[in-house]
Design an enzyme around this catalytic site. Structure first.
Site, PDB file in Angstrom:
ATOM      1  N   ASP A 142      -5.576  -7.890   8.564  1.00 52.91           N
ATOM      2  CA  ASP A 142      -5.614  -6.703   9.428  1.00 52.91           C
ATOM      3  C   ASP A 142      -6.438  -5.552   8.893  1.00 52.91           C
ATOM      4  O   ASP A 142      -6.222  -4.404   9.250  1.00 52.91           O
ATOM      5  CB  ASP A 142      -4.177  -6.231   9.648  1.00 52.91           C
ATOM      6  CG  ASP A 142      -3.461  -5.972   8.324  1.00 52.91           C
ATOM      7  OD1 ASP A 142      -4.152  -5.815   7.299  1.00 52.91           O
ATOM      8  OD2 ASP A 142      -2.222  -5.921   8.326  1.00 52.91           O
ATOM      9  N   GLU A 159      -3.429 -15.574   8.676  1.00 52.38           N
ATOM     10  CA  GLU A 159      -2.348 -14.580   8.805  1.00 52.38           C
ATOM     11  C   GLU A 159      -2.395 -13.916  10.187  1.00 52.38           C
ATOM     12  O   GLU A 159      -2.353 -12.691  10.340  1.00 52.38           O
ATOM     13  CB  GLU A 159      -2.383 -13.519   7.693  1.00 52.38           C
ATOM     14  CG  GLU A 159      -1.062 -12.798   7.483  1.00 52.38           C
ATOM     15  CD  GLU A 159      -1.118 -11.715   6.411  1.00 52.38           C
ATOM     16  OE1 GLU A 159      -1.560 -10.598   6.706  1.00 52.38           O
ATOM     17  OE2 GLU A 159      -0.737 -12.016   5.262  1.00 52.38           O
ATOM     18  N   GLU A 179      -3.977  -0.797  10.953  1.00 58.46           N
ATOM     19  CA  GLU A 179      -3.823  -2.254  10.833  1.00 58.46           C
ATOM     20  C   GLU A 179      -3.269  -2.928  12.097  1.00 58.46           C
ATOM     21  O   GLU A 179      -3.667  -4.034  12.441  1.00 58.46           O
ATOM     22  CB  GLU A 179      -2.946  -2.603   9.628  1.00 58.46           C
ATOM     23  CG  GLU A 179      -3.606  -2.337   8.272  1.00 58.46           C
ATOM     24  CD  GLU A 179      -3.489  -0.881   7.824  1.00 58.46           C
ATOM     25  OE1 GLU A 179      -2.849  -0.077   8.530  1.00 58.46           O
ATOM     26  OE2 GLU A 179      -4.058  -0.550   6.761  1.00 58.46           O
ATOM     27  N   HIS A 187       0.348   2.835  -0.719  1.00 60.24           N
ATOM     28  CA  HIS A 187      -1.043   3.166  -0.377  1.00 60.24           C
ATOM     29  C   HIS A 187      -1.306   3.370   1.112  1.00 60.24           C
ATOM     30  O   HIS A 187      -2.422   3.639   1.520  1.00 60.24           O
ATOM     31  CB  HIS A 187      -1.971   2.041  -0.852  1.00 60.24           C
ATOM     32  CG  HIS A 187      -1.838   0.787  -0.044  1.00 60.24           C
ATOM     33  ND1 HIS A 187      -0.844  -0.120  -0.236  1.00 60.24           N
ATOM     34  CD2 HIS A 187      -2.567   0.316   0.993  1.00 60.24           C
ATOM     35  CE1 HIS A 187      -0.964  -1.110   0.622  1.00 60.24           C
ATOM     36  NE2 HIS A 187      -2.000  -0.874   1.399  1.00 60.24           N
ATOM     37  N   ARG A 212      -2.067   4.526   4.819  1.00 60.80           N
ATOM     38  CA  ARG A 212      -2.651   5.749   5.379  1.00 60.80           C
ATOM     39  C   ARG A 212      -1.602   6.632   6.052  1.00 60.80           C
ATOM     40  O   ARG A 212      -1.651   7.845   5.979  1.00 60.80           O
ATOM     41  CB  ARG A 212      -3.729   5.379   6.408  1.00 60.80           C
ATOM     42  CG  ARG A 212      -5.089   5.158   5.793  1.00 60.80           C
ATOM     43  CD  ARG A 212      -6.089   4.742   6.856  1.00 60.80           C
ATOM     44  NE  ARG A 212      -7.457   5.013   6.452  1.00 60.80           N
ATOM     45  CZ  ARG A 212      -8.118   4.335   5.523  1.00 60.80           C
ATOM     46  NH1 ARG A 212      -7.533   3.343   4.881  1.00 60.80           N
ATOM     47  NH2 ARG A 212      -9.378   4.635   5.233  1.00 60.80           N
ATOM     48  N   HIS A 267      -2.721   3.002  -6.703  1.00 62.95           N
ATOM     49  CA  HIS A 267      -3.868   2.554  -5.903  1.00 62.95           C
ATOM     50  C   HIS A 267      -5.029   3.533  -6.091  1.00 62.95           C
ATOM     51  O   HIS A 267      -4.806   4.746  -6.177  1.00 62.95           O
ATOM     52  CB  HIS A 267      -3.419   2.499  -4.436  1.00 62.95           C
ATOM     53  CG  HIS A 267      -4.376   1.785  -3.525  1.00 62.95           C
ATOM     54  ND1 HIS A 267      -5.572   2.335  -3.136  1.00 62.95           N
ATOM     55  CD2 HIS A 267      -4.316   0.575  -2.935  1.00 62.95           C
ATOM     56  CE1 HIS A 267      -6.208   1.480  -2.334  1.00 62.95           C
ATOM     57  NE2 HIS A 267      -5.467   0.399  -2.198  1.00 62.95           N
TER      58      HIS A 267
END
Ligand code: UD1
Ligand code: UDP
Length: 369
Positions: free
Chosen positions: A99, A121, A135, A209, A211, A242
């Site tokens: 994604d 996936e 995503e 991590h 957004r 990250h």
């Protein structure tokens, strides 16, 4: 009949971890399949760590990562640069994963060239377009342009059926992350350099991590961590941070300088597996870690309000806690103080795969021509 040319395109750390076993499996069939690997390098250092571990030398490296990159430039760079690669290679099939923006834009690029795309996936959904962002839309979009859908679980297959994807193009394969995890745990035991994991402390492993957690949510997570180490003096926190500057800045500002909070650089995958095995509790907003930790028998608290991976939540080894400071502290306290609750969450389960996903995907690819 000639070989089937498979162009595998990926760009971030999790895609690399999950595509590496597939690249290796394709390479085991040199009479029937030719594998060509293209990395966009949406990530750089943390992608290279994975390529090195699995000894993958990309045929094309688009080297697109920029400091604090944005979604517009990322999307257009991947779209344009993969066009050239697709035109040169002329593959029979392109494979993308999951994604990310790399996956979505590379799938679109192949679609424009009328090359069939396989989505590894496929079928994960939260049904909320902004969580996770971007995503969820990347997945929906990628599934809609792909021809072959390699879905990890029954639920992901059902999501695809509900989106009117033809049943004959949906393959339940398990998730290749379990192939990667089992291979790594078996073949690469690596100690975590610079950390004494046998100090007698209980280790909480933390990663974050997403957004949608930038800003206040990530600050809440950090303050919850401070509350926890203050409340329990036998707890240490290990946090591989990250490289995204939107993560690093608040994390280092709030959590630096505490002797039981170890802020470290992202770990090479084999070391990270060692750390997951050693951890007492894992706190994360990562997709991959949500899939790996249950098979290692580790309780996972997910720092998000929704998940596209509900299987382990149903089994009870994963809990959604979100990013509320008090809720995080109270859930951790419950796990630290209630032995029965802890045992319930630390049962090893394997809803995401059995280590043979790559083989199942390769069997399908071998039959397309
Ligand atoms: C990306 C994916 C996300 C995935 C995550 C896995 C998108 C939009 N986001 O998010 O779905 O869950 O990867 O980690 O596709 N950086 C470095 N070195 C690196 C990697 C990143 O310095 O090796 C820094 C750069 O400043 C870069 C920034 O991190 O601009 C953000 O990278 P980006 O790939 O845009 O976002 P992630 O948050 O990593
Ligand atoms: N991981 C790693 N080193 C780290 C942190 C995570 O190798 O320091 C691995 C982890 O085991 C998992 C993958 O990276 O397989 C998850 O990547 P990330 O959390 O960046 O992305 P997501 O899975 O959320 O897309």
């Amino acid at each position: 009949m000639g070989k089937i040319k498979v162009l595998i395109i990926f760009g971030t750390r999790p895609e690399a971890i999950k595509m590496a076993p597939l690249v290796k499996e394709i390479e085991k069939n040199p009479d029937k399949l030719e594998s060509i690997v293209c990395v966009t390098a949406q990530h750089r250092e943390i992608l290279d760590q994975v390529l090195e571990l699995f000894s993958i030398k990309p045929d094309f490296d688009l080297n697109i990562m920029k400091e604090n990159q944005n979604l517009w430039s990322l999307t257009s760079e991947v779209l344009l640069k993969t066009k050239d690669v697709i035109e040169r290679v002329k593959p029979d099939v392109v494979l993308v994963h999951g994604d990310t923006t790399t996956s979505m834009a590379a799938a679109l690029s192949a679609f424009y060239a009328k090359i069939p795309v396989g989505h590894v996936e496929a079928g994960l959904r939260t049904f909320d377009k902004y969580y996770p962002f971007p995503e969820e839309i990347n997945r929906v979009f990628t599934d809609s342009v792909c021809t072959y859908h390699f879905a990890p679980t029954d639920m992901s297959c059902q999501n695809l059926i509900n989106s009117n994807i033809p049943k004959e193009h949906i393959y339940k394969t398990g998730n290749t992350v379990i192939d990667a995890l089992l291979y790594t745990v078996e073949n690469h035991h690596e100690d975590v350099k610079g950390l004494n994991l046998d100090s007698g402390m209980k280790t909480i492993l933390l990663t974050s991590h997403r957004r949608e957690n930038f800003g206040e949510p990530i600050k809440n997570i950090c303050h919850a961590i401070l509350d926890i180490v203050k409340k329990y003096n036998d707890i240490e926190v290990v946090y591989p941070v990250h490289p995204n500057p939107n993560v690093r800045k608040p994390v280092y500002e709030i959590l630096s300088g505490h002797d039981r909070i170890h802020l470290i650089e992202p770990l090479e995958y084999a070391q990270f597996c060692t750390l997951m095995k050693k951890a007492y509790i894992i706190m994360t907003d990562s997709g991959g870690v949500q899939e790996e930790a249950p098979s290692l028998g580790k309780p996972v608290l997910v720092l998000r309000d929704t998940t596209e991976r509900p299987e382990a939540v149903e089994y009870g080894t994963v809990k959604l806690v979100g990013t509320d400071r008090d809720k995080i502290v109270s859930t951790i306290s419950m796990l630290l103080e209630d032995e029965k609750e802890y045992q319930k969450m630390s049962e090893a389960i394997n809803p995401y795969g059995d280590g043979l996903a790559s083989k199942r995907i390769v069997d399908v690819i071998k039959s397309i021509k």
